[in-house]
Design a protein around this motif. Structure first.
Motif, mmCIF file in Angstrom:
data_model
loop_
_atom_site.group_PDB
_atom_site.id
_atom_site.type_symbol
_atom_site.label_atom_id
_atom_site.label_comp_id
_atom_site.label_asym_id
_atom_site.label_seq_id
_atom_site.Cartn_x
_atom_site.Cartn_y
_atom_site.Cartn_z
ATOM 1 N N LEU A 46 0.845 -1.190 0.000
ATOM 2 C CA LEU A 46 0.000 0.000 0.000
ATOM 3 C C LEU A 46 0.880 1.240 0.000
ATOM 4 C CD1 LEU A 46 -2.751 -1.038 2.572
ATOM 5 C CD2 LEU A 46 -2.723 -1.325 0.091
ATOM 6 N N ARG A 47 0.593 2.151 -0.896
ATOM 7 C CA ARG A 47 1.405 3.349 -1.028
ATOM 8 C C ARG A 47 0.520 4.559 -0.762
ATOM 9 N NH1 ARG A 47 4.534 1.590 -6.636
ATOM 10 N NH2 ARG A 47 4.571 -0.634 -6.166
ATOM 11 N N GLY A 48 0.800 5.272 0.320
ATOM 12 C CA GLY A 48 -0.026 6.413 0.655
ATOM 13 C C GLY A 48 0.575 7.202 1.793
ATOM 14 N N THR A 49 -0.121 8.263 2.200
ATOM 15 C CA THR A 49 0.317 9.066 3.333
ATOM 16 C C THR A 49 0.019 8.315 4.632
ATOM 17 O OG1 THR A 49 -1.831 10.153 3.579
ATOM 18 C CG2 THR A 49 -0.269 11.157 2.037
ATOM 19 N N VAL A 50 0.537 8.837 5.734
ATOM 20 C CA VAL A 50 0.267 8.234 7.034
ATOM 21 C C VAL A 50 -1.235 8.169 7.286
ATOM 22 C CG1 VAL A 50 0.516 8.529 9.532
ATOM 23 C CG2 VAL A 50 2.474 8.922 8.038
ATOM 24 N N CYS A 77 -10.592 7.026 0.919
ATOM 25 C CA CYS A 77 -11.358 5.921 0.320
ATOM 26 C C CYS A 77 -11.280 5.992 -1.200
ATOM 27 C CB CYS A 77 -12.816 5.977 0.775
ATOM 28 S SG CYS A 77 -13.080 5.560 2.521
ATOM 29 N N ALA A 78 -11.369 7.207 -1.737
ATOM 30 C CA ALA A 78 -11.332 7.376 -3.186
ATOM 31 C C ALA A 78 -9.960 7.037 -3.754
ATOM 32 C CB ALA A 78 -11.702 8.813 -3.556
ATOM 33 N N MET A 79 -8.906 7.104 -2.928
ATOM 34 C CA MET A 79 -7.538 6.827 -3.382
ATOM 35 C C MET A 79 -7.146 5.362 -3.195
ATOM 36 S SD MET A 79 -6.280 9.548 -4.664
ATOM 37 C CE MET A 79 -4.528 9.141 -4.698
ATOM 38 N N ASN A 80 -8.038 4.559 -2.655
ATOM 39 C CA ASN A 80 -7.736 3.146 -2.426
ATOM 40 C C ASN A 80 -7.405 2.437 -3.739
ATOM 41 O OD1 ASN A 80 -7.614 0.496 -1.435
ATOM 42 N ND2 ASN A 80 -9.840 0.249 -1.524
ATOM 43 N N CYS A 113 -13.270 -0.402 0.864
ATOM 44 C CA CYS A 113 -13.892 0.921 0.862
ATOM 45 C C CYS A 113 -15.362 0.836 0.470
ATOM 46 C CB CYS A 113 -13.133 1.871 -0.057
ATOM 47 S SG CYS A 113 -12.938 1.296 -1.748
ATOM 48 N N HIS A 114 -15.804 -0.316 -0.070
ATOM 49 C CA HIS A 114 -17.222 -0.479 -0.394
ATOM 50 C C HIS A 114 -18.089 -0.534 0.863
ATOM 51 C CE1 HIS A 114 -15.552 -4.608 0.022
ATOM 52 N NE2 HIS A 114 -16.691 -4.861 0.622
#
Length: 359
Positions: free
Chosen positions: A273-277, A317-320, A328-329
């Motif tokens: 998973l690549r994202g912010t904290v 959720c939109a960035m999942n 996220c569903h």
């Protein structure tokens, strides 16, 4: 219809169950427990984590608020000061980690800061933040590294600016899903295996790096599925890998049976998973929602301890990037409406139905 006696019996049983749990938390000095306890023999009430001598069970009374304890005739403890503003050790730990990004901070060190045992620190922080202290610190460094790489692309400078003591540390723990050099070049040279297959929800495509699953998308056709992967990782080297069909099967099984892909030891089940904290915290919180149930965006925010972050939760959720596995569903509007879904509201409806019926 139950009689009044049956209702009273159920209420008593529920109360006993809750008090048994509260007693266990008191014995563990659990700072996250939401109650106060009073001791009949001393006339004093305390917080669950009070360092005073443990009382006998038969002398303990439990209260939800300090006002209720005082109304019952108990006075506040001078040691733990239950009437004072509630202390949140997780904020102290978080601030300490943020101030010490240039080195590894041990649980023993955090335990001294929070005046808790290392085990309690680990459990409390993960309950509050959704990640362990080590994961939180790594995510902060990764965020700084991403920003520095995007700003000037100088890998060595960015590594030290982000708080990594050496280039090897950055390559091991940056959570970029690729080496810093490849990240700076937009993923150029990164190898991602992929596989697509039909499902009850349309076509499913998975993409996996050496670190684990990085992409799971839903589409109407095989061509659309493959296009979604290429659009997300335009500079990477994509290679069809039929063996990854196991990941597709496992993802669909997680809908039918609630199994966790990352815990299925027969598969390369790690998540890349690549994202912010904050995004990582949201995605972790989504994975805690039981199969077949839903939460509103505001409920997720409150459960994370961030009641004012409803919009940020919706954006996360939109960035999942991994549908089904990070569910996220299961997040809906405040009214219960399905609202938006990256892969289509009708699919969201079908997935929730499948989770509830197990089909």
């Amino acid at each position: 219809m139950m009689s009044n006696v049956q209702v009273a019996t159920m209420e008593q049983a529920l109360k006993a169950f809750n008090e048994n749990r509260a007693w266990q938390q008191l014995c563990e000095r659990d700072s996250s427990a939401q109650f106060f306890y009073a001791v009949a023999t001393t006339g004093v009430f305390c917080r669950p984590e009070c360092k005073s001598r443990r009382p006998l069970r038969e002398n303990v009374r439990f209260f939800e608020t300090t006002a209720a304890a005082q109304a019952a005739g108990f006075r506040p403890c001078k040691r733990c000061r239950p009437n004072a503003s509630l202390r949140d050790p997780s904020n102290e730990i978080r601030a300490y980690l943020e101030a010490n990004l240039d080195r590894a901070v041990s649980l023993a060190e955090l335990a001294r800061i929070a005046d808790m045992s290392p085990f309690t620190v680990q459990r409390m922080f993960k309950q509050k933040m959704g990640v362990s202290p080590l994961q939180y610190q790594r995510s902060l460094r990764a965020g700084k590294l991403r920003g520095a790489l995007k700003q000037n692309g100088r890998v060595t400078d960015a590594i030290y600016e982000a708080g990594f003591g050496s280039s090897s540390r950055a390559y091991e723990g940056a959570q970029l899903g690729m080496t810093p050099t490849r990240f700076a070049r937009g993923g150029e040279g990164e190898r991602i295996g992929w596989c697509a297959a039909r499902s009850p929800f349309g076509w499913v495509i998975v993409g996996s790096t050496q670190r684990g699953l990085c992409w799971l998308s839903l589409a109407g056709t095989a061509a659309e599925a493959e296009a979604s992967l290429r659009e997300e990782f335009p500079a990477a080297k994509l290679q069809r890998d039929p063996s990854l069909s196991r990941l597709v099967d496992a993802a669909l099984q997680s809908v039918r049976e609630g199994s966790d892909l990352s815990e299925n030891r027969g598969l390369p089940g790690a998540l890349d998973l690549r994202g912010t904290v904050f995004q990582l915290r949201v995605w972790q919180a989504l994975r805690q929602i039981p199969r077949g149930e839903t939460r509103s965006y505001s409920e997720v925010a409150r459960e994370m301890g961030e009641p004012n972050a409803t919009r940020a939760v919706a954006r996360a959720c939109a960035m999942n990037r991994v549908a089904l596995v990070v569910p996220c569903h299961r997040v809906v509007g405040a009214s219960g409406s399905l609202t938006g879904y990256r892969w289509g509201v009708e699919r969201k409806k079908a997935i929730l139905k499948a989770e509830r019926t197990g089909s």
